[in-house]
Design a protein around this motif. Structure first.
Motif, short mmCIF file in Angstrom:
data_model
loop_
_atom_site.label_atom_id
_atom_site.label_comp_id
_atom_site.label_asym_id
_atom_site.label_seq_id
_atom_site.Cartn_x
_atom_site.Cartn_y
_atom_site.Cartn_z
N LEU A 176 41.00 -58.12 114.77
CA LEU A 176 39.77 -57.66 115.41
C LEU A 176 38.56 -58.41 114.86
CD1 LEU A 176 38.33 -55.51 117.23
CD2 LEU A 176 38.17 -54.11 115.16
N ASP A 177 37.77 -58.95 115.76
CA ASP A 177 36.46 -59.52 115.42
C ASP A 177 35.38 -58.62 116.00
OD1 ASP A 177 37.43 -61.70 114.05
OD2 ASP A 177 37.42 -63.03 115.80
N CYS A 178 34.35 -58.42 115.22
CA CYS A 178 33.22 -57.60 115.67
C CYS A 178 31.93 -58.39 115.48
CB CYS A 178 33.18 -56.30 114.87
SG CYS A 178 31.84 -55.20 115.36
N SER A 179 31.10 -58.43 116.52
CA SER A 179 29.84 -59.18 116.47
C SER A 179 28.71 -58.31 116.99
CB SER A 179 29.93 -60.45 117.32
OG SER A 179 31.06 -61.22 116.95
N SER A 183 33.04 -56.86 101.57
CA SER A 183 33.15 -57.04 103.01
C SER A 183 32.23 -58.18 103.42
CB SER A 183 32.75 -55.74 103.73
OG SER A 183 32.83 -55.91 105.11
N HIS A 184 32.79 -59.21 104.09
CA HIS A 184 32.03 -60.40 104.44
C HIS A 184 31.57 -60.36 105.90
CE1 HIS A 184 33.54 -62.02 100.69
NE2 HIS A 184 34.79 -61.88 101.11
N PHE A 185 30.39 -60.89 106.14
CA PHE A 185 29.97 -61.12 107.51
C PHE A 185 29.01 -62.31 107.52
CE2 PHE A 185 27.12 -57.96 105.73
CZ PHE A 185 25.86 -58.30 106.18
N TYR A 186 28.88 -62.91 108.71
CA TYR A 186 28.14 -64.16 108.87
C TYR A 186 27.06 -63.96 109.92
CZ TYR A 186 32.38 -65.78 106.58
OH TYR A 186 33.42 -65.94 105.70
N SER A 187 25.92 -64.63 109.73
CA SER A 187 24.82 -64.42 110.66
C SER A 187 24.01 -65.70 110.82
CB SER A 187 23.91 -63.29 110.18
OG SER A 187 23.35 -63.60 108.91
N PHE A 234 19.16 -62.75 116.87
CA PHE A 234 19.94 -62.59 115.64
C PHE A 234 21.38 -62.27 116.01
CE2 PHE A 234 21.61 -59.79 112.25
CZ PHE A 234 21.48 -60.65 111.16
N ILE A 235 22.31 -63.05 115.48
CA ILE A 235 23.73 -62.87 115.76
C ILE A 235 24.45 -62.69 114.43
CG2 ILE A 235 25.76 -63.81 116.93
CD1 ILE A 235 23.71 -65.83 118.25
N VAL A 236 25.23 -61.64 114.31
CA VAL A 236 25.98 -61.39 113.08
C VAL A 236 27.41 -61.04 113.49
CG1 VAL A 236 25.21 -58.99 113.02
CG2 VAL A 236 26.13 -60.03 110.96
N SER A 237 28.37 -61.53 112.72
CA SER A 237 29.77 -61.32 113.09
C SER A 237 30.66 -61.25 111.87
CB SER A 237 30.25 -62.46 114.01
OG SER A 237 31.61 -62.30 114.35
N SER A 238 31.77 -60.57 112.02
CA SER A 238 32.80 -60.58 110.97
C SER A 238 33.55 -61.90 110.96
CB SER A 238 33.78 -59.42 111.20
OG SER A 238 34.39 -59.54 112.48
N SER A 239 33.35 -62.72 112.01
CA SER A 239 34.05 -64.01 112.13
C SER A 239 33.08 -65.17 111.99
CB SER A 239 34.74 -64.08 113.50
OG SER A 239 35.16 -65.39 113.78
N LYS A 240 33.41 -66.07 111.10
CA LYS A 240 32.60 -67.29 110.95
C LYS A 240 32.69 -68.15 112.20
CE LYS A 240 32.16 -71.40 108.00
NZ LYS A 240 32.80 -72.17 106.91
N ASN A 241 33.86 -68.19 112.83
CA ASN A 241 34.04 -69.01 114.03
C ASN A 241 33.12 -68.56 115.16
OD1 ASN A 241 35.98 -70.68 112.93
ND2 ASN A 241 37.70 -69.40 113.60
#
Length: 811
Positions: free
Chosen positions: A96-99, A137-141, A148-155
């Motif tokens: 699961l990816d969440c953004s 817990s990591h997330f990327y933004s 502003f975009i933030v996601s659990s997935s770097k891709n």
């Protein structure tokens, strides 16, 4: 000169239109493989609704739900002021990816107060990505063109720089959403999360429709769904079999036993069109012979009972339908004077209406009024006959009436389920075998009403109301916040609905406005604790109400949307020591705001300016109660007191009444009682001053720790374990009591007091009689009592546990 002006105009026009074209929207950044999109304009309200929903809490322990919840944890720290999109997708590893996507502002993510938070900056082809870590817990933004975009997935973040796309169909669907609801849900075609709404395995969501968009309203005991669905391919989506038909009134509930598992009903003004569309959908031979049995049918239903099924035909021409069954007249049983016949074509229904009907064993039938009922067992037919005659069908049940209020009378397709069937549908979607303990959810529904090229969707999951006896008190809501409460909750008026809402403050000085259904409307941090009760004023004289109050160094006026009303907040260097007093002398909404600072009283108008006509300078000592305004006859009086002096002034701050004797006063408020200015002394005596300054004193034998409240004709006093209402005294258990409260509602007096030590709320009438038979009830603060909704019952609100608000209803 004209040429230069024309040239500048062209440049300006091109520049504006070009900027507009380049201005991206939130939906342009939705990741490609997104299956489900949640949209909300109130993240705090969404969090609260999810945490307080009884239904969602019951399913929260399931792995599929808890994994989504865990992915959302980092995003709950965001302080967004704009629309938010939350996108769910499965990556190449089926994880699961969440953004989350929203407009950026500088206070969007407050990290300074977060423990165990770290971040680092990553660079990708001159693009900046922030990697954040909270509790492992990591997330990327990143920020792209103020988005502003933030996601659990770097891709996902890496792809967002090049994936600015426009999906016309999605945008049309997106534009139908309503920001007034808790959230909107958009299911994209071939979503991997939701597999079916239905009982039958033959009905999958993948083959049923494409886009579904619904506004979802979540309260503690109800979930309401309203939206549309659209299938882009006219032959490959089942919802389109209702194209060119008109929905009819659903009536299968009139014959469905209340002890069944539920039913499905589909209707049409012309079942020939349904049959033709199903032939195309199932890619059958178009010369398939159809039965005359369905020529005069407006509705077909399937009643579910464990593995058994009953198929119901609702006929508008009994004679014609009987003629179609002329060869099926072999009587095999009679029950309650109704004949039960053998039926030789049980597979007809599945052959004609697959995948809506997959059951092919209905080899018996009977006729009940206008309903032809086919089933596989005599026992099922007997149950249906008995329920119909005994009036114990679904349509006779109050819990069905409750959900029916939120449904259309006519629909193309409708499913009603009991709690066991709802449980199995949930397991079908989560692929788990779990008991959700949904026994209170006796009836849930989803319906589709076909329109031109799309269908309306209505749904409801509702906990049926517990039957309560008259003259009793029942808890109707228990609202949990993320943080402990600082003070007790208060009721305020919603000027749009005229119903009541709740205002409360938490220990972080966040102020909440909460609906009477338990939904957070807004959350706003103010500087300091609110002093005393919040007032409501109509500052613009247009019927719209604002909240007015003070904190230790500010006056606030806040509108219904949680915005500050200019020029407020107004800040003070010296501390404010009493609650804000609001005077409206002539009831013309020309408000005066009185701020107390130690010995001083300052008067302001609603523009924040000092009222220069108010001449009062300073008291002899610190003022120990909130200033009050009284009117006797045609004269106005402003009254407050210090430890040794009672002040009774006129509008301009000059002494209007001078008490002829002095006293040492308590910090209790001043009331107008029997047309006299009434309060208490430090040693517990009642002091009354008339408009000529005459003073009378009455020994009430109150302790130093006492409190009073009063109307012009009713005096209430509490001291130690004694509560006096007019001339009658009640002995309470010894405890730590809140101030006594007096409410006057519908020409009736209510008196309340709360024992903060034993967590008990007491309520009495003006004759000192306990109001209802199950008082005291649990509570941890003083109450606020009123009719909060449109029914006839009155309710009251109080603090429950440290972080919760309870609403009780007096039945």
């Amino acid at each position: 000169m004209r040429f230069i002006c024309f040239f500048l105009l062209c440049v300006l026009t091109y520049s504006c239109s070009n900027n507009k074209a380049k201005s991206p929207k939130l939906i342009n950044f939705i990741p490609d493989n997104t299956s489900v999109i949640l949209k909300t304009a109130n993240l705090e309200g969404l969090k609260s609704s999810l945490n307080n929903s009884d239904f969602l809490q019951k399913i929260s322990e399931v792995n599929s739900y808890s994994s989504i919840k865990n992915k959302l944890v980092p995003f709950t720290r965001l302080n967004s002021k704009n629309d938010i999109l939350i996108c769910f997708s499965k990556n190449s590893k089926d994880s699961l990816d969440c953004s989350l996507i929203t407009k950026y502002h500088k206070e969007l993510l407050r990290t300074d107060s977060l423990s165990n938070y770290t971040e680092e900056t990553l660079t990708l082809k001159n693009k900046t990505i922030t990697k954040s870590t909270i509790n492992n817990s990591h997330f990327y933004s990143t920020i792209i063109d103020s988005i502003f975009i933030v996601s659990s997935s770097k891709n996902v973040i890496e792809n967002s720089f090049s994936n600015i796309v426009s999906d016309t169909e999605l945008e049309k669907i997106y534009n139908t959403t309503n920001n007034d609801k808790t959230l909107s849900v958009i299911l994209k075609p071939n979503n991997t999360f939701l597999k079916s709404f239905f009982i039958e395995d033959s009905l999958s969501l993948k083959s049923f429709t494409n886009y579904i968009v619904t506004d979802v309203d979540i309260s503690q005991n109800n979930i309401f769904i309203n939206g549309i669905t659209k299938a882009t391919d006219s032959t490959k989506s089942l919802i389109n079999i209702f194209k060119n038909t008109i929905p009819q009134e659903n009536q299968v509930q009139n014959i469905t036993p209340s002890n069944s598992d539920g039913f499905m009903s589909f209707t049409s003004n012309d079942f020939k069109t349904i049959e033709t569309n199903l032939i195309k959908y199932n890619s059958q031979d178009s010369i398939t012979i159809t039965s005359p049995l369905f020529n005069d049918i407006t509705e077909i239903g399937v009643i579910y009972e464990d593995k058994n099924r009953a198929i119901v035909l609702n006929s508008i021409d009994l004679i014609a339908t009987k003629d179609a069954l002329a060869g099926e007249q072999n009587v095999i049983d009679t029950y309650r004077e109704i004949k039960i016949y053998d039926y030789s074509q049980p597979s007809l229904f599945s052959k004609t209406f697959y995948p809506l009907i997959s059951f092919d064993k209905a080899n018996k039938y009977c006729l009940i009024d206008n309903f032809f009922v086919f089933a596989n067992t005599i026992e099922l037919l007997q149950n249906i006959i008995a329920s119909y005659q005994n009036k114990t069908t679904l349509d006779n049940k109050t819990y069905f009436e409750d959900i029916k209020e939120n449904l259309n009378d006519a629909s193309s397709l409708m499913l009603i389920t009991d709690y066991k069937t709802l449980n199995s549908i949930l397991n079908k979607n989560s692929q788990e075998d779990y008991n959700y303990k949904l026994k209170g959810y006796t009836a849930s529904a989803i319906q589709f009403i076909y329109d031109t090229n799309f269908a309306h969707v209505n749904g409801i999951i509702k906990k049926n109301k517990t039957k309560v006896s008259q003259n009793s008190v029942s808890e109707i809501l228990n609202i949990k916040l993320d943080t402990d409460l600082l003070n007790g909750p208060q009721l305020v008026t919603n000027h749009i609905t005229k119903e009541k809402e709740i205002v409360v403050q938490d220990v972080n000085n966040n102020l909440y406005l909460i609906s009477n259904e338990g939904k957070i409307i807004w959350k706003k941090q103010v500087e300091g604790a609110v002093i005393g009760a919040i007032k409501q004023i109509d500052i613009y004289k247009n019927g719209r109400l604002q909240l007015a109050f003070t904190t230790p160094n500010n006056i606030y006026i806040i509108d219904r949307k949680g915005n500050n009303v200019s020029p407020f907040p107004k800040q003070f260097n010296s501390e404010i020591t009493q609650p804000l007093a609001v005077f409206d002398y002539d009831k013309n909404k020309k408000y005066r705001l009185l701020v107390t600072q130690g010995k001083n009283v300052l008067m302001f108008d609603t523009k924040g300016a000092v009222v220069t006509g108010f001449k009062f300078k300073s008291a002899d000592n610190n003022i120990i109660c909130q200033p009050k305004h009284f009117r006797i006859g045609s004269k106005d009086y402003i009254s407050f007191k210090t430890k040794n002096k009672l002040y009774i002034l006129d509008r301009v701050g000059k002494t209007r009444v001078k008490p002829k004797t002095s006293n040492t006063y308590s910090n209790q408020p001043i009331f107008l009682y029997n047309n006299t200015f009434t309060t208490t002394t430090l040693n517990g005596s009642l002091v009354s001053v008339d408009s000529k300054g005459n003073v009378s004193t009455k020994n009430l034998n109150l302790s130093k720790k006492h409190n009073i409240t009063a109307t012009n004709k009713t005096l209430i006093a509490q001291s130690e374990n004694k509560l006096s209402i007019k001339s009658k005294t009640i002995e309470l258990d010894y405890g730590n009591y809140s101030n006594t409260q007096l409410f006057y509602i519908n020409n009736k007096i209510y008196v309340s007091i709360t024992d903060l030590q034993s967590h008990k709320i007491y309520l009495y009438d003006s004759q000192a009689k306990s109001l209802k038979n199950n008082f005291p009830v649990f509570g941890n603060s003083a109450i606020d009592l009123d009719n909060i909704d449109k029914d006839k019952n009155i309710e009251f609100v109080t603090k429950g546990e440290n972080n919760s608000i309870i609403i009780y209803q007096i039945n």
